[in-house]
Structures are given as C-alpha cells and as structure tokens.
Design a protein around this motif. Structure first.
Motif, PDB file in Angstrom:
ATOM      1  N   THR A 189       0.840  -1.210   0.000  1.00  0.00           N
ATOM      2  CA  THR A 189       0.000   0.000   0.000  1.00  0.00           C
ATOM      3  C   THR A 189       0.867   1.250   0.000  1.00  0.00           C
ATOM      4  O   THR A 189       1.830   1.336   0.776  1.00  0.00           O
ATOM      5  CB  THR A 189      -0.898   0.027   1.268  1.00  0.00           C
ATOM      6  N   VAL A 190       0.504   2.214  -0.826  1.00  0.00           N
ATOM      7  CA  VAL A 190       1.120   3.542  -0.785  1.00  0.00           C
ATOM      8  C   VAL A 190       0.100   4.463  -0.113  1.00  0.00           C
ATOM      9  O   VAL A 190      -1.059   4.510  -0.535  1.00  0.00           O
ATOM     10  CB  VAL A 190       1.406   4.086  -2.208  1.00  0.00           C
ATOM     11  N   VAL A 191       0.521   5.178   0.922  1.00  0.00           N
ATOM     12  CA  VAL A 191      -0.357   6.136   1.601  1.00  0.00           C
ATOM     13  C   VAL A 191       0.220   7.529   1.359  1.00  0.00           C
ATOM     14  O   VAL A 191       1.373   7.788   1.722  1.00  0.00           O
ATOM     15  CB  VAL A 191      -0.437   5.852   3.119  1.00  0.00           C
ATOM     16  N   ILE A 192      -0.560   8.394   0.736  1.00  0.00           N
ATOM     17  CA  ILE A 192      -0.062   9.746   0.424  1.00  0.00           C
ATOM     18  C   ILE A 192      -0.824  10.760   1.265  1.00  0.00           C
ATOM     19  O   ILE A 192      -2.063  10.844   1.196  1.00  0.00           O
ATOM     20  CB  ILE A 192      -0.193  10.026  -1.088  1.00  0.00           C
ATOM     21  N   VAL A 193      -0.087  11.495   2.095  1.00  0.00           N
ATOM     22  CA  VAL A 193      -0.744  12.485   2.952  1.00  0.00           C
ATOM     23  C   VAL A 193      -0.834  13.800   2.175  1.00  0.00           C
ATOM     24  O   VAL A 193       0.160  14.495   1.975  1.00  0.00           O
ATOM     25  CB  VAL A 193      -0.013  12.652   4.303  1.00  0.00           C
ATOM     26  N   SER A 194      -2.051  14.090   1.718  1.00  0.00           N
ATOM     27  CA  SER A 194      -2.322  15.337   1.007  1.00  0.00           C
ATOM     28  C   SER A 194      -2.947  16.312   2.000  1.00  0.00           C
ATOM     29  O   SER A 194      -2.464  16.451   3.131  1.00  0.00           O
ATOM     30  CB  SER A 194      -3.233  15.044  -0.191  1.00  0.00           C
ATOM     31  N   SER A 195      -4.046  16.949   1.655  1.00  0.00           N
ATOM     32  CA  SER A 195      -4.712  17.910   2.539  1.00  0.00           C
ATOM     33  C   SER A 195      -6.090  18.208   1.957  1.00  0.00           C
ATOM     34  O   SER A 195      -6.310  18.035   0.753  1.00  0.00           O
ATOM     35  CB  SER A 195      -3.899  19.205   2.603  1.00  0.00           C
ATOM     36  N   SER A 196      -7.007  18.674   2.821  1.00  0.00           N
ATOM     37  CA  SER A 196      -8.300  19.131   2.298  1.00  0.00           C
ATOM     38  C   SER A 196      -8.252  20.634   1.992  1.00  0.00           C
ATOM     39  O   SER A 196      -9.229  21.189   1.484  1.00  0.00           O
ATOM     40  CB  SER A 196      -9.422  18.823   3.308  1.00  0.00           C
ATOM     41  N   ALA A 197      -7.104  21.286   2.280  1.00  0.00           N
ATOM     42  CA  ALA A 197      -7.013  22.745   2.144  1.00  0.00           C
ATOM     43  C   ALA A 197      -7.311  23.224   0.721  1.00  0.00           C
ATOM     44  O   ALA A 197      -7.854  24.312   0.527  1.00  0.00           O
ATOM     45  CB  ALA A 197      -5.620  23.212   2.554  1.00  0.00           C
TER      46      ALA A 197
ATOM     47  N   PHE B  64      -2.019  13.406  -8.557  1.00  0.00           N
ATOM     48  CA  PHE B  64      -0.929  12.434  -8.748  1.00  0.00           C
ATOM     49  C   PHE B  64      -1.313  11.088  -8.120  1.00  0.00           C
ATOM     50  O   PHE B  64      -1.184  10.027  -8.726  1.00  0.00           O
ATOM     51  CB  PHE B  64       0.347  13.001  -8.097  1.00  0.00           C
ATOM     52  N   ALA B  65      -1.819  11.154  -6.875  1.00  0.00           N
ATOM     53  CA  ALA B  65      -2.135   9.931  -6.125  1.00  0.00           C
ATOM     54  C   ALA B  65      -3.293   9.162  -6.774  1.00  0.00           C
ATOM     55  O   ALA B  65      -3.237   7.935  -6.904  1.00  0.00           O
ATOM     56  CB  ALA B  65      -2.485  10.294  -4.682  1.00  0.00           C
ATOM     57  N   HIS B  66      -4.331   9.891  -7.197  1.00  0.00           N
ATOM     58  CA  HIS B  66      -5.483   9.193  -7.784  1.00  0.00           C
ATOM     59  C   HIS B  66      -5.123   8.581  -9.136  1.00  0.00           C
ATOM     60  O   HIS B  66      -5.602   7.500  -9.502  1.00  0.00           O
ATOM     61  CB  HIS B  66      -6.675  10.152  -7.898  1.00  0.00           C
ATOM     62  N   SER B  67      -4.272   9.273  -9.885  1.00  0.00           N
ATOM     63  CA  SER B  67      -3.834   8.748 -11.175  1.00  0.00           C
ATOM     64  C   SER B  67      -2.954   7.508 -10.962  1.00  0.00           C
ATOM     65  O   SER B  67      -3.086   6.486 -11.653  1.00  0.00           O
ATOM     66  CB  SER B  67      -3.077   9.862 -11.902  1.00  0.00           C
ATOM     67  N   LEU B  68      -2.086   7.588  -9.960  1.00  0.00           N
ATOM     68  CA  LEU B  68      -1.225   6.447  -9.612  1.00  0.00           C
ATOM     69  C   LEU B  68      -2.072   5.248  -9.179  1.00  0.00           C
ATOM     70  O   LEU B  68      -1.770   4.092  -9.501  1.00  0.00           O
ATOM     71  CB  LEU B  68      -0.303   6.878  -8.460  1.00  0.00           C
ATOM     72  N   ARG B  69      -3.172   5.541  -8.459  1.00  0.00           N
ATOM     73  CA  ARG B  69      -4.083   4.468  -8.021  1.00  0.00           C
ATOM     74  C   ARG B  69      -4.603   3.693  -9.231  1.00  0.00           C
ATOM     75  O   ARG B  69      -4.667   2.461  -9.223  1.00  0.00           O
ATOM     76  CB  ARG B  69      -5.254   5.080  -7.241  1.00  0.00           C
ATOM     77  N   ALA B  70      -4.968   4.461 -10.287  1.00  0.00           N
ATOM     78  CA  ALA B  70      -5.481   3.807 -11.494  1.00  0.00           C
ATOM     79  C   ALA B  70      -4.415   2.913 -12.119  1.00  0.00           C
ATOM     80  O   ALA B  70      -4.680   1.783 -12.514  1.00  0.00           O
ATOM     81  CB  ALA B  70      -5.935   4.874 -12.494  1.00  0.00           C
ATOM     82  N   ASP B  71      -3.186   3.421 -12.189  1.00  0.00           N
ATOM     83  CA  ASP B  71      -2.119   2.659 -12.847  1.00  0.00           C
ATOM     84  C   ASP B  71      -1.669   1.448 -12.042  1.00  0.00           C
ATOM     85  O   ASP B  71      -1.239   0.450 -12.620  1.00  0.00           O
ATOM     86  CB  ASP B  71      -0.910   3.576 -13.094  1.00  0.00           C
ATOM     87  N   LEU B  72      -1.722   1.535 -10.714  1.00  0.00           N
ATOM     88  CA  LEU B  72      -1.202   0.427  -9.894  1.00  0.00           C
ATOM     89  C   LEU B  72      -2.268  -0.613  -9.544  1.00  0.00           C
ATOM     90  O   LEU B  72      -1.948  -1.657  -8.978  1.00  0.00           O
ATOM     91  CB  LEU B  72      -0.563   0.976  -8.607  1.00  0.00           C
ATOM     92  N   ALA B  73      -3.537  -0.310  -9.898  1.00  0.00           N
ATOM     93  CA  ALA B  73      -4.631  -1.225  -9.525  1.00  0.00           C
ATOM     94  C   ALA B  73      -4.380  -2.636 -10.066  1.00  0.00           C
ATOM     95  O   ALA B  73      -4.592  -3.633  -9.356  1.00  0.00           O
ATOM     96  CB  ALA B  73      -5.960  -0.682 -10.038  1.00  0.00           C
ATOM     97  N   ALA B  74      -3.900  -2.729 -11.305  1.00  0.00           N
ATOM     98  CA  ALA B  74      -3.709  -4.050 -11.923  1.00  0.00           C
ATOM     99  C   ALA B  74      -2.648  -4.865 -11.184  1.00  0.00           C
ATOM    100  O   ALA B  74      -2.655  -6.089 -11.229  1.00  0.00           O
ATOM    101  CB  ALA B  74      -3.308  -3.869 -13.385  1.00  0.00           C
ATOM    102  N   GLU B  75      -1.728  -4.172 -10.479  1.00  0.00           N
ATOM    103  CA  GLU B  75      -0.679  -4.886  -9.737  1.00  0.00           C
ATOM    104  C   GLU B  75      -1.116  -5.217  -8.314  1.00  0.00           C
ATOM    105  O   GLU B  75      -0.345  -5.799  -7.540  1.00  0.00           O
ATOM    106  CB  GLU B  75       0.594  -4.029  -9.677  1.00  0.00           C
ATOM    107  N   GLY B  76      -2.324  -4.769  -7.941  1.00  0.00           N
ATOM    108  CA  GLY B  76      -2.793  -5.038  -6.577  1.00  0.00           C
ATOM    109  C   GLY B  76      -2.112  -4.168  -5.531  1.00  0.00           C
ATOM    110  O   GLY B  76      -2.070  -4.518  -4.353  1.00  0.00           O
ATOM    111  N   ILE B  77      -1.562  -3.031  -5.958  1.00  0.00           N
ATOM    112  CA  ILE B  77      -0.965  -2.092  -4.996  1.00  0.00           C
ATOM    113  C   ILE B  77      -1.981  -0.970  -4.765  1.00  0.00           C
ATOM    114  O   ILE B  77      -2.353  -0.255  -5.703  1.00  0.00           O
ATOM    115  CB  ILE B  77       0.379  -1.515  -5.502  1.00  0.00           C
TER     116      ILE B  77
END
Ligand code: NAP
Length: 266
Positions: free
Chosen positions: A138-146, A167-180
């Motif tokens: 799992t990658v956890v990215i600490v962004s902000s609601s600001a 960046f994080a949401h786009s990465l989520r799409a790309d890594l989904a197939a790898e189960g990350i």
C-alpha cells in the motif's frame, strides 16, 4: 477488516520526525508493526527510535533529493518485504501577495509534490517485491483538504496538495492491476509544529494523536480516501459545491479579514 494492518507489517514513514508522522510511528509501534522512519533531522529520528528500539529504524534523508533517497533505499527492507509506504513529509509556506515571490510556490511544490514522487523511486520497487511474494502493498499519500476551497495566502500550498491528490489518484489507477493500493489522506487542521506557526483561527483543530488514530482506523477498514475531521471536510465540500461567483466573494472576504487581522497584529 483489511489485510493491510491485520498482521505485523513493515512500513516506511516519511516526515516521521514530528507532527502527524511521529504520532503515526508511535501508534504503529504500539501495534507491533516494524518501521523505517525518515526526515532530515537525525537526532529527532533517533529520539523516536528510543520508544521501541527493536521496531523503529531511523533512515534520515531529504525526500527532495534523489541521491539522499538512494542512500537509504536498502534500509526500507531492513525488517523484511516492505508492505506500506506512508509518504507524509511536507511543508506549508504561505504567500504574502504584497511581496509576491514565486520561490514560495516552488518551495511547496518541490517538497510536497516532487518529494513525494521521488520517494516512490525507492518505495515502488520494494513494494513490488512484496507483491511478488503475495504480500499486501500500500502507498499512503498524505495530502490535505485545504485545496478544496481557494483560501487566501495558500496559492503555493493549495496548488501543491491539489497536484499531489491528482498524482495519487492517477497512480491508483495505474497500480490497480498490480494489486498495490494507493490511499489518499486529506486532513483538516491538525495541531503540529507546521500549524503552530499559523496566526489565524483553525476550526475543528485535532491533535496529531487523534489524526494518527483516524488514519489508522481508515487504513484498517480498507478505505482508500481518508478525510477528517468530518465536520470540517463536509463543510469544505458543501462550500466547494456553491456557484463559483459565490465562492470567489466568500474567499475574497476571508482573505481581506485575514490581512486586516495580520495588520492589526503588526
Ligand atoms: N498539520 C495540519 O494541519 C495538516 C493538515 C493537512 C495536511 N497536513 C500534511 O501532513 C503532513 C505532515 O505535516 P505535519 O503537520 O505533521 O507537519 P510537521 O510536524 O512540520 O512535519 C513535517 C515532517 O516532514 C518532514 N520533512 C519536511 N521536508 C522534508 C524533506 N525535504 N525531506 C524529508 N523530510 C521532510 C519534517 O522532517 P524534518 O524537518 O526532520 O526534515 C517533518 O517530519 C504534511 O504533508 C502536511 O502538508 C498537515
């Protein structure tokens, strides 16, 4: 219950030398997880290690520097395959528009966006090795609601966190197939050295320990987007849904009030 934290896990946390990262490290160590902790201040990381010397390994580095990160790459797997990277290191520099200076924008973007992206240079290969052994990653990215509302003086910080969330949401799409999994954390105001410098009211401020508990609870439940405290994030979402002209009027009025308060304090 998600498999993410259900057994003892190997975790890398950046920005662990204070605030949210430090509170997360302490809470995870209490749960018996094994941690590699990063920040630039070695003394602070070594002090943190004293809480659980057998579980916490300091790995000081500047996350904006490729070389500095490469120097600690081997340490990420010092407890075994890396199951989770919590990319939390960040900064918040406010702009004084009267003294406009693009260096302020650069400082936020370099630490918050590039520093996180560079951290993945070393985290992703390690997480992929864990996946190849059938372990969760799992990658956890600490962004902000600001960035959900155009707050005055936050041009640099808000732009950096908007970019980071994309960046994080786009990465989520790309890594989904790898189960990350890619988890995005969007806190409201949290009392840390970063916000102790703020000279304006911070509604619904929570402690770093409270923030850490909310993040861990969201991770354990398998959530991929963790935003808190709810009263603040719902308010921001509601404001963000208003017509743009109304948002602009409210934002300008808040910015004027903040400037007036600053001037009175000077
Ligand atoms: N506090 C809030 O209200 C709030 C709200 C929303 C989001 N956040 C986010 O939460 C994260 C943690 O912030 P915090 O409030 O806990 O602030 P903090 O106490 O100032 O912690 C920031 C951490 O980032 C590290 N860091 C900064 N630049 C770094 C670099 N170039 N290389 C390595 N480490 C670096 C610092 O360590 P060193 O100084 O030792 O390098 C420190 O450990 C940030 O991404 C922040 O934007 C905070």
């Amino acid at each position: 219950m998600s498999p993410r934290l259900s057994s003892k896990t190997n975790i890398w946390i950046t920005g662990a030398s204070s605030g949210i990262g430090e509170a997360l490290t302490r809470a995870l160590a209490r749960g018996g997880h094994r941690l590699v902790v990063t920040g630039r201040r070695q003394d602070a990381l070594e002090a943190l290690q004293q809480h659980a010397p057998e579980l916490i390994t300091p790995a000081p580095a500047d996350t904006t520097s490729r070389e500095s990160l490469q120097a600690i790459a081997d340490r990420l797997e010092s407890h075994g395959p890396l199951n989770m990277a919590v990319l939390n290191a960040g900064t918040c520099e406010y702009l004084d528009v009267g003294q406009y200076d693009s260096d302020v924008i650069e400082a936020n973007l370099v630490t918050n966006v590039l520093g996180t992206a560079r951290s993945l240079d070393i985290a992703l290969p390690a997480l992929r090795r864990a996946r190849s052994q059938g372990q969760p990653a799992t990658v956890v990215i600490v962004s902000s609601s600001a960035w959900w509302f155009p707050f005055g003086r936050a041009e640099g910080y808000g732009a950096s966190k908007a970019a980071l969330s994309y960046f994080a949401h786009s990465l989520r799409a790309d890594l989904a197939a790898e189960g990350i999994d890619v988890v995005v954390v969007s806190p409201g105001f949290v009392k840390t050295p970063l916000t102790d410098r703020n000279d304006f009211p911070m509604p619904f401020l929570v402690t770093a320990e409270d923030a850490a508990e909310r993040i861990l609870s969201g991770l354990a439940k398998g959530h991929n987007d963790i935003a808190f405290p709810k009263r603040f994030t719902w308010l921001l979402r509601a404001l963000g849904a208003l017509p743009q002209a109304l948002i602009d009027r409210m934002a300008a009025s808040m910015a004027r009030k903040s400037t007036d308060t600053q001037e009175k304090q000077e």
